[in-house]
Design a protein around this motif. Sequence first.
Motif, PDB file in Angstrom:
ATOM      1  N   TRP A  35       0.625  -0.904   0.241  1.00  0.00           N
ATOM      2  CA  TRP A  35      -0.068   0.287   0.167  1.00  0.00           C
ATOM      3  C   TRP A  35       0.969   1.056   0.071  1.00  0.00           C
ATOM      4  O   TRP A  35       0.443   2.197  -1.164  1.00  0.00           O
ATOM      5  CB  TRP A  35      -0.490  -0.262   1.053  1.00  0.00           C
ATOM      6  N   MET A  36       1.651   1.140   0.610  1.00  0.00           N
ATOM      7  CA  MET A  36       2.429   2.719   0.547  1.00  0.00           C
ATOM      8  C   MET A  36       3.929   2.461   0.178  1.00  0.00           C
ATOM      9  O   MET A  36       3.946   3.839  -0.784  1.00  0.00           O
ATOM     10  CB  MET A  36       3.711   2.297   1.896  1.00  0.00           C
ATOM     11  N   VAL A  37       3.944   1.606  -0.924  1.00  0.00           N
ATOM     12  CA  VAL A  37       4.301   1.376  -2.226  1.00  0.00           C
ATOM     13  C   VAL A  37       3.867   2.361  -3.169  1.00  0.00           C
ATOM     14  O   VAL A  37       4.155   3.283  -4.226  1.00  0.00           O
ATOM     15  CB  VAL A  37       4.861  -0.200  -2.645  1.00  0.00           C
ATOM     16  N   THR A  38       2.358   1.799  -3.759  1.00  0.00           N
ATOM     17  CA  THR A  38       1.548   1.943  -4.746  1.00  0.00           C
ATOM     18  C   THR A  38       0.935   3.521  -4.390  1.00  0.00           C
ATOM     19  O   THR A  38       0.544   3.734  -5.034  1.00  0.00           O
ATOM     20  CB  THR A  38       0.450   1.125  -4.613  1.00  0.00           C
ATOM     21  N   VAL A  39       0.967   4.595  -3.396  1.00  0.00           N
ATOM     22  CA  VAL A  39      -0.022   5.585  -3.185  1.00  0.00           C
ATOM     23  C   VAL A  39       1.273   6.102  -3.732  1.00  0.00           C
ATOM     24  O   VAL A  39       1.972   6.224  -3.110  1.00  0.00           O
ATOM     25  CB  VAL A  39       0.478   5.716  -1.673  1.00  0.00           C
ATOM     26  N   ARG A  40       0.751   7.584  -4.449  1.00  0.00           N
ATOM     27  CA  ARG A  40       1.748   8.410  -4.984  1.00  0.00           C
ATOM     28  C   ARG A  40       0.831   9.966  -4.999  1.00  0.00           C
ATOM     29  O   ARG A  40       0.009   9.919  -5.123  1.00  0.00           O
ATOM     30  CB  ARG A  40       1.598   8.176  -6.922  1.00  0.00           C
ATOM     31  N   PRO A  41       1.719  10.831  -4.428  1.00  0.00           N
ATOM     32  CA  PRO A  41       1.092  12.263  -3.999  1.00  0.00           C
ATOM     33  C   PRO A  41       0.543  12.032  -5.600  1.00  0.00           C
ATOM     34  O   PRO A  41       1.199  12.730  -6.611  1.00  0.00           O
ATOM     35  CB  PRO A  41       2.366  13.004  -3.320  1.00  0.00           C
ATOM     36  N   ALA A  42      -0.773  12.978  -5.358  1.00  0.00           N
ATOM     37  CA  ALA A  42      -1.199  13.617  -6.849  1.00  0.00           C
ATOM     38  C   ALA A  42      -1.418  14.574  -7.053  1.00  0.00           C
ATOM     39  O   ALA A  42      -0.584  15.593  -7.620  1.00  0.00           O
ATOM     40  CB  ALA A  42      -2.583  12.714  -6.101  1.00  0.00           C
ATOM     41  N   LYS A  43      -1.807  16.128  -6.070  1.00  0.00           N
ATOM     42  CA  LYS A  43      -1.907  17.261  -6.369  1.00  0.00           C
ATOM     43  C   LYS A  43      -1.042  17.899  -4.959  1.00  0.00           C
ATOM     44  O   LYS A  43      -1.517  16.962  -3.638  1.00  0.00           O
ATOM     45  CB  LYS A  43      -3.122  18.039  -6.143  1.00  0.00           C
ATOM     46  N   VAL A  44      -0.087  18.798  -4.903  1.00  0.00           N
ATOM     47  CA  VAL A  44      -0.157  19.915  -4.260  1.00  0.00           C
ATOM     48  C   VAL A  44      -1.091  21.017  -4.292  1.00  0.00           C
ATOM     49  O   VAL A  44      -0.756  21.662  -5.725  1.00  0.00           O
ATOM     50  CB  VAL A  44       0.910  19.874  -3.942  1.00  0.00           C
ATOM     51  N   VAL A  45      -1.423  21.333  -3.863  1.00  0.00           N
ATOM     52  CA  VAL A  45      -2.407  22.217  -3.385  1.00  0.00           C
ATOM     53  C   VAL A  45      -1.744  23.623  -2.425  1.00  0.00           C
ATOM     54  O   VAL A  45      -1.931  23.485  -1.129  1.00  0.00           O
ATOM     55  CB  VAL A  45      -4.024  21.906  -3.181  1.00  0.00           C
ATOM     56  N   PRO A  46      -1.730  24.764  -2.807  1.00  0.00           N
ATOM     57  CA  PRO A  46      -1.036  25.089  -2.160  1.00  0.00           C
ATOM     58  C   PRO A  46      -2.757  25.622  -1.001  1.00  0.00           C
ATOM     59  O   PRO A  46      -3.323  25.982  -1.948  1.00  0.00           O
ATOM     60  CB  PRO A  46      -1.194  27.074  -2.973  1.00  0.00           C
ATOM     61  N   ALA A  47      -2.460  25.955   0.176  1.00  0.00           N
ATOM     62  CA  ALA A  47      -3.413  26.557   0.839  1.00  0.00           C
ATOM     63  C   ALA A  47      -3.391  27.522   0.707  1.00  0.00           C
ATOM     64  O   ALA A  47      -2.795  28.978   0.061  1.00  0.00           O
ATOM     65  CB  ALA A  47      -2.749  26.215   2.164  1.00  0.00           C
ATOM     66  N   ALA A  48      -4.915  29.123   0.487  1.00  0.00           N
ATOM     67  CA  ALA A  48      -4.351  30.520   0.817  1.00  0.00           C
ATOM     68  C   ALA A  48      -3.955  30.711   1.926  1.00  0.00           C
ATOM     69  O   ALA A  48      -4.421  29.865   3.219  1.00  0.00           O
ATOM     70  CB  ALA A  48      -6.719  30.284   0.901  1.00  0.00           C
ATOM     71  N   ARG A  49      -3.208  31.433   1.605  1.00  0.00           N
ATOM     72  CA  ARG A  49      -2.675  32.714   2.283  1.00  0.00           C
ATOM     73  C   ARG A  49      -3.764  33.084   3.299  1.00  0.00           C
ATOM     74  O   ARG A  49      -4.470  33.993   2.708  1.00  0.00           O
ATOM     75  CB  ARG A  49      -1.716  33.795   2.172  1.00  0.00           C
TER      76      ARG A  49
END
Lengths: 177, 197
Positions: free
Chosen positions: A101-115
Motif C-alpha cells: 500500500w505504501m509503495v503504490t500510494v503516489r502524491p497526486a496534487k499539491v494544493v497551496p493553501a490560501a494565504r
Amino acid sequence: MKCERMREIAALVVSGDAAADQRREFEEHAAGCAACREEAEAIRAVREALEEIGAEEPEAVSCATVRARVMEEIAGRRRRAAWGWWAAAMAAGACAAVVVWMVTVRPAKVVPAARPAVARSVEAKAAQSVAPAMLRERPRRTRARRARAVQAQPMLVKLESEDPNVVIYWITSGTGD
Amino acid sequence: MSMAALEAIPDGDAERSGELMARAKRGDAAAFEELMRRYERMVLRTALRMLGGRREEAEDASQTVFLKMHGSLGRFREGEDVAPWLYRTTVNACRDAGRKARRRREVGLEPAAGARDGGVGPEAAAEKERLREIVREGLARLPEKERAAVVLRDVEGMETREVAGILGTTEATVRSQVRSGRRKIREFAERLLRKRT
C-alpha cells in the motif's frame, strides 16, 4: 571374617557374575560351611523372585492411559504449532499489505493553501512602506525575498491514492520542512 | 540386546520398527503410536520397579519418556535399536520422579513407599507370592543407583555389560551395586520374615 567375604561373593556367584577363581573359592568354602550355603540359597531365592517380578506385565489399563496421554499431548503440541504458524503467516501478510500500500500510494496534487488574510495585509503594508528608489536599485533581490515569503507560508498538501476513498491531507511549511 | 528388550517388540520385527521410526520422523502420529505400543510395557514395567510399584508416578514417568522420545525422533539413526535409549531415559525419569516424591514426603504431602500399601496381605498368598511382595518392597527401599542396577540386571534380565552401558558406568561398578542390592534385599526379607514368625 572369611564367611563375610564369602557371602559377598555368594551374591555374585548365583548369577554367574563372580570371577572363576572367586567361584572356586566359594564352592570350596561352602562345602564345609552351612551358613554360607544358606546365604547363597537365600540370595538365589531373592534373585528368582526378582526374575518373577520381571515376568509380571504392567496392567493394560496403565499402558492405555500412558499412550492416550502421550498422544493427546502430541496432538496439542501440533495444534499449538499450527496456530503459531497461522498467526505468523497472518502477521507477515498484514506487513506485506502495508508495504504494498505504501509503495503504490503516489502524491497526486499539491494544493497551496490560501494565504491567511493577516499575511496578505502585512505584505501590503510592507510594499507601501518601501521607497520607490530602493525598489529600482534592488528589484531582483526584493522579488526573491517576496518569493521566499510566499514559500514560507503554510501549505496544505493533499495526497491521493488509487483508492478514491483514501485521501491524506497534511499541512507543511512552505520551505518543505 | 537382552531377551527382555526383545520380548518388548511383538513379532521381533526390527525392520518394521525401522519403518515405523522413519514414518514417525516424518510426522506420522499413527506410526509413533504403534512404536509406543511396542515399547510401552517395557518402559512402564521398568518405571514400576524403579518407583516401588507406585502406579501413578510410574505412568507419569513413562509419559515423560515417550514425550522425550517423540521430541528426539530426529536423533535416532535408521535401524537403531531404541530400547537402550528408552531404558536409560526411563531410569533417569524415575530418578527425577523419585526425587520429587521424596521432596513431597519431606513436606508431609505423601506417605513413604510401602506405608501406603499397608504392608503385605499374607493370609491368601502362597509362600512364593509372599516372598515376591517382600522382595518388591525391599527393591523399593534400595538406594537409587543400586535399584537401577538390580532392576536392569535381575528384573529386566540384562547382561552386566548392557547395564553398564545404559547407566553410563563400568561393569565392576554394576557388579558391586548388584551385589550390594541383592544382599540388602535378602537382609530386608530375612528381617521381615523373622518379625512375622
